[in-house]
Design a protein around this motif. Sequence first.
Motif, PDB file in Angstrom:
ATOM      1  N   ILE A   5       0.853  -1.191   0.000  1.00 43.84           N
ATOM      2  CA  ILE A   5       0.000   0.000   0.000  1.00 43.84           C
ATOM      3  C   ILE A   5       0.886   1.237   0.000  1.00 43.84           C
ATOM      4  CG2 ILE A   5      -1.843   1.230   1.176  1.00 43.84           C
ATOM      5  CD1 ILE A   5      -2.633  -1.497   0.073  1.00 43.84           C
ATOM      6  N   LEU A   6       0.696   2.084  -1.015  1.00 52.58           N
ATOM      7  CA  LEU A   6       1.443   3.335  -1.114  1.00 52.58           C
ATOM      8  C   LEU A   6       0.500   4.517  -0.991  1.00 52.58           C
ATOM      9  CD1 LEU A   6       3.985   2.652  -4.026  1.00 52.58           C
ATOM     10  CD2 LEU A   6       4.373   2.503  -1.565  1.00 52.58           C
ATOM     11  N   ASP A   7       0.990   5.563  -0.375  1.00 55.14           N
ATOM     12  CA  ASP A   7       0.218   6.797  -0.227  1.00 55.14           C
ATOM     13  C   ASP A   7       0.549   7.705  -1.402  1.00 55.14           C
ATOM     14  OD1 ASP A   7      -1.389   8.758   0.693  1.00 55.14           O
ATOM     15  OD2 ASP A   7      -0.192   9.269   2.462  1.00 55.14           O
ATOM     16  N   SER A   8      -0.460   8.057  -2.196  1.00 55.16           N
ATOM     17  CA  SER A   8      -0.252   8.911  -3.361  1.00 55.16           C
ATOM     18  C   SER A   8      -1.243  10.061  -3.327  1.00 55.16           C
ATOM     19  CB  SER A   8      -0.447   8.095  -4.651  1.00 55.16           C
ATOM     20  OG  SER A   8      -1.801   7.735  -4.802  1.00 55.16           O
ATOM     21  N   VAL A   9      -1.206  10.911  -4.357  1.00 58.63           N
ATOM     22  CA  VAL A   9      -2.143  12.030  -4.432  1.00 58.63           C
ATOM     23  C   VAL A   9      -3.578  11.539  -4.551  1.00 58.63           C
ATOM     24  CG1 VAL A   9      -0.468  13.626  -5.423  1.00 58.63           C
ATOM     25  CG2 VAL A   9      -1.782  12.133  -6.929  1.00 58.63           C
ATOM     26  N   ARG A  10      -3.733  10.276  -4.974  1.00 58.45           N
ATOM     27  CA  ARG A  10      -5.073   9.677  -5.075  1.00 58.45           C
ATOM     28  C   ARG A  10      -5.465   8.935  -3.805  1.00 58.45           C
ATOM     29  NH1 ARG A  10      -4.425   6.886 -11.069  1.00 58.45           N
ATOM     30  NH2 ARG A  10      -3.935   8.792 -12.222  1.00 58.45           N
ATOM     31  N   GLY A  11      -4.640   9.039  -2.788  1.00 57.10           N
ATOM     32  CA  GLY A  11      -4.909   8.321  -1.556  1.00 57.10           C
ATOM     33  C   GLY A  11      -4.127   7.027  -1.496  1.00 57.10           C
TER      34      GLY A  11
END
Length: 205
Positions: A5-11
Amino acid sequence: MPNIILDSVRGLQPVPIDDVFLKDRKIFLVGEVNDASCNDLIKQLLYMEAEDNTLPITLFINSPGGQVGSGLAVYDTIRLMKSPVTAVVTGIAASMGSIIMLACDEDKRLMLPSSKVMIHDCSWGHREMGGMKPFEIEQELRQLEQVNERLISIIAERTGNSVEDVSNVTMCDSYFNAEEAIEFGLASKVIDSECLGELMKRNAA
């Protein structure tokens, strides 16, 4: 394939772990050497070469070997690349797996402490000889001998041993632990915690 799980601008988003490793220029040969696995490797290698041929690539190997032609395609690709490729044997590099490892320069062949390398003469394969004429069998054997000579010459050149010495060793399945592989010239170093830490540093283009 496991996700992380990665945190991105899309959540928060699930991302295949192989994609994360590829971004960091780390790829894997796990299982049989065949057309599919080698095509994937070549695509990944050429992609990273095109991205930045000055950055290192790490290839983790745990393979029992497989198809000679497919393995030699990977071997030739690595030898032609400018990107420095380091091989890390995590379990075993056997048969064509060992040839792929030898594509890397002498100081870039690493092994985990319990890993092994196996080299041997190439075998006939799975083609049936039933119904073949003597001349056809002779042709097959001649081609097999030529391929075997090519593999022996690679091992000799890349390890610094003579063709005669390599031929004597490859007549049967010859297994080397990490220390024995270093002594024979197959590998350069056994990985310790400091070395592993250096390998796992992020070095994406």
